[in-house]
Design a protein around this motif. Structure first.
Motif, PDB file in Angstrom:
ATOM      1  N   ARG A  66       0.819  -1.219   0.000  1.00  0.00           N
ATOM      2  CA  ARG A  66       0.000   0.000   0.000  1.00  0.00           C
ATOM      3  C   ARG A  66       0.846   1.259   0.000  1.00  0.00           C
ATOM      4  O   ARG A  66       0.449   2.271  -0.589  1.00  0.00           O
ATOM      5  CB  ARG A  66      -0.928   0.015   1.227  1.00  0.00           C
ATOM      6  N   PHE A  67       1.973   1.221   0.691  1.00  0.00           N
ATOM      7  CA  PHE A  67       2.851   2.394   0.813  1.00  0.00           C
ATOM      8  C   PHE A  67       4.114   2.178  -0.012  1.00  0.00           C
ATOM      9  O   PHE A  67       4.604   1.043  -0.141  1.00  0.00           O
ATOM     10  CB  PHE A  67       3.255   2.608   2.273  1.00  0.00           C
ATOM     11  N   THR A  68       4.650   3.284  -0.516  1.00  0.00           N
ATOM     12  CA  THR A  68       5.903   3.236  -1.262  1.00  0.00           C
ATOM     13  C   THR A  68       6.812   4.365  -0.798  1.00  0.00           C
ATOM     14  O   THR A  68       6.399   5.536  -0.819  1.00  0.00           O
ATOM     15  CB  THR A  68       5.662   3.367  -2.769  1.00  0.00           C
ATOM     16  N   ILE A  69       8.025   4.025  -0.408  1.00  0.00           N
ATOM     17  CA  ILE A  69       9.021   5.032  -0.041  1.00  0.00           C
ATOM     18  C   ILE A  69       9.938   5.253  -1.237  1.00  0.00           C
ATOM     19  O   ILE A  69      10.289   4.299  -1.954  1.00  0.00           O
ATOM     20  CB  ILE A  69       9.818   4.614   1.216  1.00  0.00           C
ATOM     21  N   SER A  70      10.301   6.504  -1.456  1.00  0.00           N
ATOM     22  CA  SER A  70      11.207   6.827  -2.550  1.00  0.00           C
ATOM     23  C   SER A  70      11.998   8.058  -2.180  1.00  0.00           C
ATOM     24  O   SER A  70      11.698   8.734  -1.190  1.00  0.00           O
ATOM     25  CB  SER A  70      10.431   7.057  -3.854  1.00  0.00           C
ATOM     26  N   ARG A  71      13.002   8.356  -2.966  1.00  0.00           N
ATOM     27  CA  ARG A  71      13.810   9.545  -2.703  1.00  0.00           C
ATOM     28  C   ARG A  71      14.148  10.220  -4.023  1.00  0.00           C
ATOM     29  O   ARG A  71      14.228   9.578  -5.073  1.00  0.00           O
ATOM     30  CB  ARG A  71      15.088   9.175  -1.953  1.00  0.00           C
ATOM     31  N   ASP A  72      14.347  11.511  -3.923  1.00  0.00           N
ATOM     32  CA  ASP A  72      14.791  12.320  -5.061  1.00  0.00           C
ATOM     33  C   ASP A  72      16.131  12.917  -4.654  1.00  0.00           C
ATOM     34  O   ASP A  72      16.181  13.842  -3.842  1.00  0.00           O
ATOM     35  CB  ASP A  72      13.757  13.407  -5.368  1.00  0.00           C
ATOM     36  N   THR A  73      17.210  12.378  -5.191  1.00  0.00           N
ATOM     37  CA  THR A  73      18.533  12.831  -4.767  1.00  0.00           C
ATOM     38  C   THR A  73      18.814  14.264  -5.201  1.00  0.00           C
ATOM     39  O   THR A  73      19.547  14.980  -4.531  1.00  0.00           O
ATOM     40  CB  THR A  73      19.618  11.891  -5.301  1.00  0.00           C
ATOM     41  N   ALA A  74      18.220  14.687  -6.298  1.00  0.00           N
ATOM     42  CA  ALA A  74      18.434  16.063  -6.769  1.00  0.00           C
ATOM     43  C   ALA A  74      17.790  17.065  -5.817  1.00  0.00           C
ATOM     44  O   ALA A  74      18.305  18.164  -5.611  1.00  0.00           O
ATOM     45  CB  ALA A  74      17.873  16.223  -8.171  1.00  0.00           C
TER      46      ALA A  74
END
Length: 125
Positions: A66-74
């Motif tokens: 149900r949940f998704t973790i992500s990152r934007d390095t910029a």
């Protein structure tokens, strides 16, 4: 000086979606493990999700799928996309950062040195 600032919380109906953001400063997100934890009233803080320096992710069983973790390095920002929200997801959500190693249990809150102030998520029926 490391700072983590969460945003994106609010009131949503059960079954709805929210995306939380955690803007960081004073660190590079790809050099740290980033985690999301939550605390409901009268309950202990619990692990939700984490993203390792490698980019691999870890989820609590209660949110898997149900949940998704992500990152934007910029942007040095970490996100938590929350879908199919349930009443029991109501809590204050905290972003955390720590210099965890690959062998650490990323679900352990006291391994994270830096914390945000939290953002409230309320799921209504």
């Amino acid at each position: 000086q490391v700072q983590l600032v969460e945003s994106g919380g609010g009131l949503v109906q059960a079954g709805g979606s929210l995306r939380l953001s955690c803007a960081t400063s004073g660190l590079t997100v790809s050099d740290y493990a980033l985690g999301w934890f939550r605390q409901a009233p009268g309950k202990e803080r619990e692990f939700v999700a984490a993203i390792r320096q490698s980019g691999n992710t870890v989820y609590a069983d209660s949110v898997k799928g149900r949940f998704t973790i992500s990152r934007d390095t910029a942007k040095n920002t970490v996100y938590l996309q929350m879908n199919s929200l349930k009443l029991e997801d109501t809590a204050v959500y905290y972003c955390a950062a720590g210099a965890l190693r690959y062998y650490h249990d990323h679900r352990t809150s006291n391994l994270y040195a830096y914390w945000g102030q939290g953002t409230q998520v309320t799921v209504s029926s």
